[in-house]
Design a protein around this motif. Structure first.
Motif, PDB file in Angstrom:
ATOM      1  N   TRP A 108      53.562  38.526  53.959  1.00 47.51           N
ATOM      2  CA  TRP A 108      54.816  39.012  53.373  1.00 47.51           C
ATOM      3  C   TRP A 108      55.528  37.834  52.741  1.00 47.51           C
ATOM      4  O   TRP A 108      55.807  36.848  53.399  1.00 47.51           O
ATOM      5  N   THR A 109      55.799  37.921  51.430  1.00 53.85           N
ATOM      6  CA  THR A 109      56.332  36.752  50.736  1.00 53.85           C
ATOM      7  C   THR A 109      57.810  36.496  51.010  1.00 53.85           C
ATOM      8  O   THR A 109      58.276  35.379  50.846  1.00 53.85           O
ATOM      9  N   ASP A 110      58.531  37.523  51.469  1.00 52.40           N
ATOM     10  CA  ASP A 110      59.964  37.323  51.704  1.00 52.40           C
ATOM     11  C   ASP A 110      60.164  36.152  52.646  1.00 52.40           C
ATOM     12  O   ASP A 110      59.447  36.001  53.619  1.00 52.40           O
ATOM     13  N   GLY A 111      61.125  35.327  52.348  1.00 54.90           N
ATOM     14  CA  GLY A 111      61.372  34.210  53.246  1.00 54.90           C
ATOM     15  C   GLY A 111      60.450  33.019  53.035  1.00 54.90           C
ATOM     16  O   GLY A 111      60.531  32.018  53.742  1.00 54.90           O
ATOM     17  N   GLY A 112      59.547  33.137  52.061  1.00 57.97           N
ATOM     18  CA  GLY A 112      58.678  31.999  51.787  1.00 57.97           C
ATOM     19  C   GLY A 112      57.255  32.207  52.293  1.00 57.97           C
ATOM     20  O   GLY A 112      57.014  33.017  53.179  1.00 57.97           O
ATOM     21  N   TYR A 113      56.309  31.469  51.726  1.00 56.35           N
ATOM     22  CA  TYR A 113      54.899  31.633  52.086  1.00 56.35           C
ATOM     23  C   TYR A 113      54.127  30.411  51.646  1.00 56.35           C
ATOM     24  O   TYR A 113      54.635  29.577  50.879  1.00 56.35           O
ATOM     25  N   ASP A 114      52.897  30.322  52.129  1.00 53.97           N
ATOM     26  CA  ASP A 114      52.014  29.224  51.727  1.00 53.97           C
ATOM     27  C   ASP A 114      51.199  29.671  50.512  1.00 53.97           C
ATOM     28  O   ASP A 114      50.514  30.690  50.555  1.00 53.97           O
ATOM     29  N   ALA A 115      51.242  28.862  49.449  1.00 55.79           N
ATOM     30  CA  ALA A 115      50.574  29.256  48.213  1.00 55.79           C
ATOM     31  C   ALA A 115      49.068  29.433  48.397  1.00 55.79           C
ATOM     32  O   ALA A 115      48.463  30.339  47.832  1.00 55.79           O
ATOM     33  N   ARG A 116      48.474  28.579  49.217  1.00 53.45           N
ATOM     34  CA  ARG A 116      47.025  28.701  49.449  1.00 53.45           C
ATOM     35  C   ARG A 116      46.669  30.016  50.114  1.00 53.45           C
ATOM     36  O   ARG A 116      45.651  30.615  49.800  1.00 53.45           O
ATOM     37  N   GLU A 117      47.529  30.425  51.032  1.00 51.43           N
ATOM     38  CA  GLU A 117      47.271  31.701  51.713  1.00 51.43           C
ATOM     39  C   GLU A 117      47.391  32.852  50.728  1.00 51.43           C
ATOM     40  O   GLU A 117      46.601  33.799  50.778  1.00 51.43           O
ATOM     41  N   LEU A 118      48.383  32.789  49.858  1.00 55.14           N
ATOM     42  CA  LEU A 118      48.541  33.848  48.855  1.00 55.14           C
ATOM     43  C   LEU A 118      47.325  33.886  47.943  1.00 55.14           C
ATOM     44  O   LEU A 118      46.842  34.952  47.561  1.00 55.14           O
ATOM     45  N   GLU A 119      46.792  32.710  47.633  1.00 53.94           N
ATOM     46  CA  GLU A 119      45.645  32.620  46.738  1.00 53.94           C
ATOM     47  C   GLU A 119      44.425  33.312  47.337  1.00 53.94           C
ATOM     48  O   GLU A 119      43.571  33.813  46.623  1.00 53.94           O
ATOM     49  N   ARG A 120      44.379  33.362  48.662  1.00 53.09           N
ATOM     50  CA  ARG A 120      43.212  33.970  49.326  1.00 53.09           C
ATOM     51  C   ARG A 120      43.330  35.481  49.471  1.00 53.09           C
ATOM     52  O   ARG A 120      42.382  36.123  49.910  1.00 53.09           O
ATOM     53  N   CYS A 121      44.471  36.037  49.080  1.00 50.36           N
ATOM     54  CA  CYS A 121      44.631  37.489  49.225  1.00 50.36           C
ATOM     55  C   CYS A 121      43.880  38.233  48.140  1.00 50.36           C
ATOM     56  O   CYS A 121      43.786  37.763  47.002  1.00 50.36           O
ATOM     57  N   ASP A 122      43.340  39.390  48.486  1.00 48.85           N
ATOM     58  CA  ASP A 122      42.572  40.179  47.521  1.00 48.85           C
ATOM     59  C   ASP A 122      43.467  40.955  46.560  1.00 48.85           C
ATOM     60  O   ASP A 122      43.074  41.255  45.439  1.00 48.85           O
ATOM     61  N   ALA A 123      44.658  41.316  47.044  1.00 47.09           N
ATOM     62  CA  ALA A 123      45.564  42.086  46.189  1.00 47.09           C
ATOM     63  C   ALA A 123      47.000  41.753  46.511  1.00 47.09           C
ATOM     64  O   ALA A 123      47.330  41.441  47.661  1.00 47.09           O
ATOM     65  N   GLY A 124      47.850  41.836  45.489  1.00 46.55           N
ATOM     66  CA  GLY A 124      49.293  41.669  45.672  1.00 46.55           C
ATOM     67  C   GLY A 124      49.946  43.003  45.346  1.00 46.55           C
ATOM     68  O   GLY A 124      49.735  43.539  44.261  1.00 46.55           O
ATOM     69  N   ILE A 125      50.693  43.550  46.320  1.00 42.98           N
ATOM     70  CA  ILE A 125      51.301  44.865  46.117  1.00 42.98           C
ATOM     71  C   ILE A 125      52.804  44.713  45.983  1.00 42.98           C
ATOM     72  O   ILE A 125      53.466  44.160  46.869  1.00 42.98           O
ATOM     73  N   THR A 126      53.343  45.177  44.868  1.00 43.51           N
ATOM     74  CA  THR A 126      54.768  44.996  44.618  1.00 43.51           C
ATOM     75  C   THR A 126      55.413  46.292  44.162  1.00 43.51           C
ATOM     76  O   THR A 126      54.736  47.229  43.724  1.00 43.51           O
ATOM     77  N   GLU A 127      56.744  46.296  44.279  1.00 38.96           N
ATOM     78  CA  GLU A 127      57.535  47.326  43.622  1.00 38.96           C
ATOM     79  C   GLU A 127      57.903  46.812  42.232  1.00 38.96           C
ATOM     80  O   GLU A 127      57.387  45.769  41.807  1.00 38.96           O
TER      81      GLU A 127
END
Lengths: 220, 230, 472
Positions: A108-127
């Motif tokens: 969950w990106t709210d509050g901050g996240y690690d860019a490398r971890e985001l890079e490893r995600c298969d999909a980004g789901i947004t409104e």
């Protein structure tokens, strides 16, 4: 820095032949822009049809479904078909509700996240803030779509939208932005029109240059 | 046109007289002054253009008809710039008002599209740039050619692309000019037309010059010559 | 008369104009562009009305540039952005270096910026020991080749997939492939790593919205979005003329840029940035710097006749339609901005006498002015540059030759008397020297035949006709 600013402004004023600061700007009627741009129909049915047509041309996967539950089912199928293992999403609204039902490890990106971890995600789901029929675009901001990177780093971007969010054209989209955010614009506003693409090699279209190779929009 | 393509000029006269108009020619006008103007030597251009303007301003003709888009543009559009803030400013505007490119004169001013011509041939039309973009001549030649009996008009790819003449440009940058001309010749050749027709002799000179060197059979012809044929 | 710039231009132009492979590649690509561009234009309800509206809005911006720039800067600063003003290229480079030093920058990722090319930013950064990676695929490719961009929108247009494959094999050790998708994925893999690790992101901008204090960046790949999302420091460089008055104006400019520039209804990503990470936001740079660049733009502004060139939205449409560009290619111009817009503004930005040859290398066909979405009078500006260049420093022999022609042209009887000599010379002597070193008209006859002087001139035919009519 300020000295350079004054020098440049002074050069501008001299070039324009004025020595006082202008206070009156010419005001352009904004209504005329819509009359020049491509024609868009009058209401939801026409907009949905146009958005769908544009999506085909852009290679966006667009689904108009009956309910949030239907959207969740569609996403579950997609997750299975594509073999998603890790997802990223945001917020406390429909995105969180639906992604939670998928039961996959989620960032969950709210509050901050690690860019490398985001890079490893298969999909980004947004409104999103809006869907624009005229161009087949999705309007997002850092406030409505979980930041700047969530909708562009993972290789598959999924947008969850409500019917009411479908607007006719670009002027309408900009008017919406002004109404919604006027005094506190988010630091990032983006129009997304199709998956990432490039024509840099012999002007041949290739999808997924840097941004997402796939764009899916689920609207209920 | 005077020295190398007099037939085109005589054809213009023939067509205008056939339509019942009295034609006058000023023997002392040789050049509109465009070469010096385009090269940036506006004083030298005024040396040539000034007398032209004086002659035309006082000739009492209803219309000045020019068989060239580039010379037509010079008189109709650029004389205004050349003589801006000079004593001849007013005359430049007045002469410009009375000036017409040949096909524009026939179609727009006279309202004529059928000049009674007969020329059985396959023809493609090259739009001279000045005529096209400065004088908005596009449909006029085509409508005239449509009414030429026996003529088949085939549009070439990139008909509106410059042939590469551009006046002194063709001499100052010959390699670029030649490349542009080659592209034009290839476009025309792909239509398998027998003739390339245009409303500007300078374009035709450039294109014919290349075709002759390449020993290609397709021939160039001025629009007026086509319209004069019966 | 010929400067080294003009000599190099002529030599390069000649070489490329004769390269038939290049001609086919470039013109083939641009013919495809024209097809999609035309269908986008036709979709507009009123393309010409849109051009008028766009020209009007940009004119308003330019005519009140000082006010709009101040509004732009103050809105940005209110959100915590650091706005810098650079009078010249060296000033701008120094600002970059100061920021990079202060931040202890180690890894820099950059998205496409013509203004950065203009000030030779990459060289300056590399000289200072920084490594800069271009993230736009086309820019990345020409960076690997140590070349400048070939076209302001399509930097690698001049290369085939085979050339790109060999390049990647050599520089990245990748397996050779003929497939554009595979080639793109190779670059994607390399660059993703850079996005995640870069601490500074540098971008350009397409528009600067005065009303809301935002820079607007247009792209298809997503690399600029990533450059603006992940690194801790973001620096955007843009020319002062990029101003548009209102946010809503983008509803017009974004589709026009896409249509004219690439034949797309809208480009893939159009993003507006108004500040660093704001309170409540979960990502974005901690520091956002915007560098406003003059570098000769105020000089253009001072030329009331050519002020409209500052309306330019850098779409590349004029390049795409220019027959000179299509035959000599982007590199022959030898300067950042090529094509018609480059030929018009470079003499202003870099010196009239040194660069006037670009304004001279044109047939003035006007296709550029016709294509320009903001109605810049490009081809007439080329004429004006020529006039200005000759007024300040005429070429002696040329001026004399035009004087002589002017003297002769108003003496048609003299010309008539000379005609027989012309005919004689052409028939009996010219063929001996034609096309060769001694031919006085070799510039023509090297590649073309000359028309023959007609046996009778028009004047003679006219007189004969009048005599015949009188006799009747």
């Amino acid at each position: 820095m300020n000295a350079e600013k004054q020098k440049i402004l002074r050069r501008i004023r001299e070039a324009l032949g004025v020595h006082t600061v202008h206070t009156v700007h010419k005001v352009h009627p904004q209504g005329d822009i819509a009359s020049w741009l491509p024609k868009v129909g009058p209401a939801f049915e026409a907009w949905a049809e146009l958005f769908a047509k544009n999506s085909v041309q852009l290679k966006t996967s667009f689904h108009l479904v009956e309910s949030e539950a239907a959207a969740a089912r569609l996403l579950a199928e997609t997750a299975r078909a594509e073999g998603w293992q890790r997802l990223a999403a945001h917020g406390n609204g429909p995105a969180r509700a639906i992604v939670t039902t998928l039961g996959l490890p989620s960032l969950w990106t709210d509050g901050g996240y690690d860019a490398r971890e985001l890079e490893r995600c298969d999909a980004g789901i947004t409104e999103c803030d809006a869907l624009v029929a005229q161009t087949g675009s999705v309007l997002v901001t850092s406030k409505s779509a979980g930041g700047r990177a969530l909708s562009v780093l993972p290789p598959h971007h999924v947008v969850l939208a409500r019917r009411e969010q479908l607007v006719a054209d670009l002027p309408a989209a900009f008017a919406l932005l002004e109404r919604k955010y006027r005094d506190a614009y988010p630091s990032f506003i983006g129009f997304i029109t199709g998956p990432s693409r490039t024509g840099d090699i012999e002007r041949i279209l290739v999808l997924g240059a840097h941004g997402p190779k796939k764009l899916t929009i689920v609207c209920w | 046109m005077n020295t190398c393509y007099p037939e085109a000029g005589m054809s213009m006269v023939k067509v205008l007289e056939r339509l019942g108009h009295a034609v006058q020619f000023h023997e002392d006008i040789f050049c509109c002054g465009q070469p010096a103007f385009n090269a940036g030597y506006w004083d030298e251009a005024r040396m040539v253009a000034g007398p032209v303007l004086e002659t035309l301003a006082g000739d009492g003709a209803d219309a000045i008809v020019i068989g060239s888009g580039s010379c037509g543009a010079m008189l109709k559009v650029f004389y205004r710039d050349l003589f801006a803030k000079t004593a001849l400013e007013g005359k430049a505007a007045a002469v410009g008002e009375r000036t017409w490119e040949f096909s524009d004169f026939l179609v727009t001013k006279l309202g004529v599209t059928d000049v009674g011509a007969h020329f059985p041939a396959r023809v493609t039309f090259h739009d001279g740039c000045h005529g096209l973009r400065e004088l908005k001549v596009k449909q006029q030649p085509r409508r005239l050619l449509e009414h030429v009996r026996g003529l088949e008009l085939i549009e070439m790819r990139e008909a509106e692309t410059c042939c590469g003449f551009g006046g002194t440009f063709s001499a100052k940058f010959p390699a670029i000019s030649t490349a542009m001309g080659e592209v034009k010749c290839a476009s025309a050749a792909d239509t398998s037309a027998e003739y390339i027709v245009s409303n500007d002799s300078s374009c035709l000179m450039q294109i014919q010059g290349l075709l002759d060197r390449q020993k290609k059979p397709i021939k160039t012809m001025h629009l007026a010559e086509v319209l004069a044929r019966q | 008369m010929a400067t080294e710039f003009s000599q190099k231009f002529k030599a390069d132009a000649k070489r490329v104009a004769g390269d038939l492979r290049h001609r086919e590649l470039i013109q083939g690509a641009l013919r495809k562009y024209e097809v999609v561009r035309d269908s986008c234009k036709e979709a507009f309800q009123d393309w010409q009305g849109a051009r008028e509206g766009a020209a009007e809005r940009k004119s308003d911006a330019i005519d009140h540039l000082d006010t709009y720039l101040e509004e732009f800067a103050s809105k940005l600063e209110a959100r915590g952005t650091k706005v810098h003003w650079a009078g010249t290229g060296p000033d701008a480079r120094q600002i970059f270096l100061d920021i990079l030093k202060e931040k202890g920058a180690r890894s820099i990722i950059k998205s496409k910026a013509m203004t950065a090319e203009e000030i030779h930013l990459n060289e300056a950064l590399e000289k200072a020991g920084y490594s800069v990676v271009e993230s736009d695929l086309g820019e990345y490719i020409v960076q690997l080749r140590h070349e400048t961009p070939y076209h302001i929108v399509f930097p690698a247009m001049h290369l085939t997939r085979g050339e790109i494959s060999s390049l990647f094999a050599e520089k990245l050790g990748s397996a050779p492939t003929d497939n554009p998708e595979d080639l793109t994925m190779i670059a994607r893999a390399v660059l993703r790593e850079k996005y995640v690790t870069a601490d500074v992101g540098i971008t350009g901008a397409n528009f600067a919205v005065a009303e809301t204090g935002m820079v607007s960046i247009t792209e298809n790949e997503g690399n600029a979005r990533l450059t603006a999302a992940l690194p801790r420091t973001m620096i955007t460089l843009l020319g002062i003329e990029k101003i548009v008055p209102k946010l809503g104006d983008l509803a017009l400019f974004l589709p026009m840029l896409a249509t004219a520039g690439a034949g797309q209804a809208l480009t893939g990503y159009n993003s507006m940035y108004g500040g660093p990470r704001q309170p409540g936001e979960c990502d974005g740079p901690e520091e956002f710097h915007v560098i406003l660049l003059d570098n000769g733009r105020t000089a253009l502004l001072a030329d009331a006749e050519q002020r409209d060139t500052l309306r330019c939205i850098r779409c590349g449409a004029c390049l795409n339609v220019c027959p000179i560009y299509r035959n000599v290619g982007g590199h022959a111009y030898g300067t950042t901005y090529s094509g018609p817009i480059g030929s018009v503004i470079t003499p202003h930005l870099r010196g009239l006498q040194d660069w006037k040859h670009l304004s001279q290398a044109s047939s003035l066909c006007g296709a550029c002015s016709e294509a320009c979405p903001v109605k810049i009078d490009l081809h007439h500006h080329l004429l004006q540059n020529r006039r200005n260049a000759m007024a300040s420093k005429p070429v002696r022999w040329e001026k004399l030759a035009f004087r002589a022609f002017g003297w002769l042209a108003v003496r048609p009887r003299l010309l008539e008397a000379l005609m027989p000599f012309g005919r004689f010379g052409q028939k009996w002597f010219h063929w001996i020297v034609k096309g060769g070193r001694l031919d006085p008209v070799r510039v023509w006859t090297e590649t073309r035949e000359l028309p023959a002087f007609a046996p009778s001139s028009f004047t003679q035919l006219w007189r004969a006709k009048k005599r015949a009519e009188a006799a009747r």
